[in-house]
Design an enzyme around this catalytic site. Structure first.
Site, PDB file in Angstrom:
ATOM      1  N   CYS A 344      17.195  -7.261  40.098  1.00  0.00           N
ATOM      2  CA  CYS A 344      17.141  -7.333  41.557  1.00  0.00           C
ATOM      3  C   CYS A 344      18.324  -8.080  42.135  1.00  0.00           C
ATOM      4  CB  CYS A 344      15.828  -7.978  41.986  1.00  0.00           C
ATOM      5  SG  CYS A 344      14.430  -6.943  41.569  1.00  0.00           S
ATOM      6  N   PHE A 345      19.531  -7.598  41.862  1.00  0.00           N
ATOM      7  CA  PHE A 345      20.685  -8.022  42.653  1.00  0.00           C
ATOM      8  C   PHE A 345      21.672  -6.857  42.677  1.00  0.00           C
ATOM      9  CE2 PHE A 345      23.909  -9.158  39.419  1.00  0.00           C
ATOM     10  CZ  PHE A 345      23.125  -9.300  38.277  1.00  0.00           C
TER      11      PHE A 345
END
Ligand SMILES: Cc1ncc(COP(=O)(O)O)c(C=O)c1O
Length: 429
Positions: A344-345
């Protein structure tokens, strides 16, 4: 059969079995054997050499045991690496302990086991003064020859201000004095860097340390072995492996012919050059999309298995191949596309705008040359599991046999790692 052909056979066989996990690592066992043969043959002119593998490059017990069977010992740099190597059957004098932050307990364990230690600094030497009685261990001192950086600053360890070892130019007299006061110090250690350091620079470091050994020995013969470290760079741009061990030894001997005069024994600590080309990662493409005109393939291989590639893509680019779901190379026009990981980046990309045949869900992406420092060096963001790793061999007839090296981390293990046993231990909020 060569390494590339073995890889193609293994990929087709793995895809044919519907890869059990969405992402997994593979290790070419015959490739490791060939790399070890190249290593031992190349260093033969130096006489007695203890070859070790840097456990940080691939701290997987079955791989260490396999290398151990081939006569390769292990260089360890933490209590965890030590424990894994010992579990793999490598202990005592088959281990060399480096690390700039060894605790008293680690030093005491190594001394009790007869494991070689390369002290990193003068304070560690003072600790050893307290601990050493009649040493069974070979005891050495890591020298920073201060010969300069290679292409990648973060993996260059012989810069003037590196955190590793004792800087030679700043401390020559103090080092000689430290040896004079400690008859049990008999080894010098040097490791110029890892990836990005050309063999000539590595040889400069060895030359500096050999000259230091000669100076110490001018008084009385005390230094009997030199640990040459690791660091031979690998070519990540193609199947060509890059500089060979034979090239490196030729460079060493051109610079310091006396290395072959039999007056010193040697240790090596290679990691990447032994293992990178003998491993690869395969991930399924889960989804594809187009954003701002750019095709994106979302895979399961991101920073959790390729932290350096994702965070410093300019230094650690990986070669990728697109395969169809049956493990056959995809054809068709190459389209620049982002190969994304699951984390999640937004920067979690294995490659940006990489020209590849357009990927579709269910296709496979191979990340080549990842046998060192990838699936053995997990980053636990998003609580993603460590992937399974499979060893493989291929017969001349092309039959592939897989053997387990590590299973994927289970959800139960992930939950336990997240402190589940203390779930009720905090005071009520
Ligand atoms: C002390 C030491 N020895 C050996 C190695 C292995 O280096 P490479 O994998 O580049 O051969 C390293 C890597 O950082 C290291 O720090």
């Amino acid at each position: 059969m060569n390494r590339t052909d073995r890889k193609l056979h293994a990929l087709a066989a793995a895809a044919g079995r519907d890869l059990p996990d969405p992402m997994a690592g593979f290790v070419d066992l015959a490739g490791i054997r060939e790399s070890v043969e190249d290593l031992t043959k190349a260093f033969a002119p130096l006489g007695r050499v203890q070859h070790t593998v840097a456990a940080k490059a691939c701290g997987l017990a079955p791989v260490l045991r396999y290398l151990g069977d081939l006569g390769v010992d292990a260089e360890v740099a933490s209590p965890g690496e030590t424990a894994v190597a010992e579990a793999a059957g490598l202990r005592g004098a088959r281990l060399v302990l480096d690390s700039p932050a060894k605790t008293r307990a680690e030093l005491a364990h190594a001394l009790a086991e007869g494991t070689a230690i390369n002290a990193d600094n003068f304070q560690e030497l003072a600790r050893l003064d307290d601990l050493v009685t009649t040493p069974r261990s070979v005891l050495g001192l890591r020298i920073n020859p201060q010969v300069g950086a290679g292409r990648i600053g973060d993996t260059s360890t012989a810069t003037p201000t590196s955190k590793f070892g004792i800087p030679l130019r700043d401390n020559r007299t103090a080092i000689i004095d430290a040896f004079a006061r400690r008859p049990w110090l008999t080894r010098l250690h040097v490791h110029v860097g890892s990836q990005g350091c050309p063999p000539e620079l590595m040889a400069d470091g060895v030359a500096a340390v050999h000259a230091l050994a000669e100076e110490i020995n001018a008084e009385r013969r005390q230094v009997t072995s030199i640990d040459l470290g690791g660091g031979l760079p690998v070519n990540f741009a193609s199947e060509d492996p890059g500089p060979s061990y034979a090239d490196y030894v030729a460079t060493l001997l051109a610079k310091v012919p006396a290395l072959a005069d039999g007056r010193y024994t040697f240790v090596t600590e290679f990691g990447r050059s032994l293992l990178a080309k003998n491993g690869f990662l395969v991930s399924t493409v889960e989804y594809t999309k187009v954003a701002g005109g750019r095709p994106i393939a979302v895979t399961h291989a991101g920073a959790q298995v390729a932290a350096r590639t994702v965070l410093q893509p300019e230094h650690w680019p990986l070669r990728l191949t697109a395969l169809d779901a049956r493990g056959r190379p995809k054809t068709g026009p190459e389209v620049p596309q982002d190969i994304a990981g699951p984390l999640c980046f937004a920067g979690d990309l294995l490659a940006k705008e990489r020209p590849l045949p357009l990927l579709e869900p269910g296709d496979l992406v191979v990340a080549h040359d990842t046998g060192a420092y990838y699936f053995g060096a997990h980053y636990a963001y998003n609580t993603l599991p460590r992937p399974a790793v499979h060893g493989f061999t291929v017969t001349e007839r092309g039959e592939v046999e897989f053997t387990p090296i590590r299973r994927a981390q289970s959800l139960t293990e992930l939950v336990a790692d997240a402190g589940a046993e203390y779930v009720g231990a905090l005071p009520e909020a």
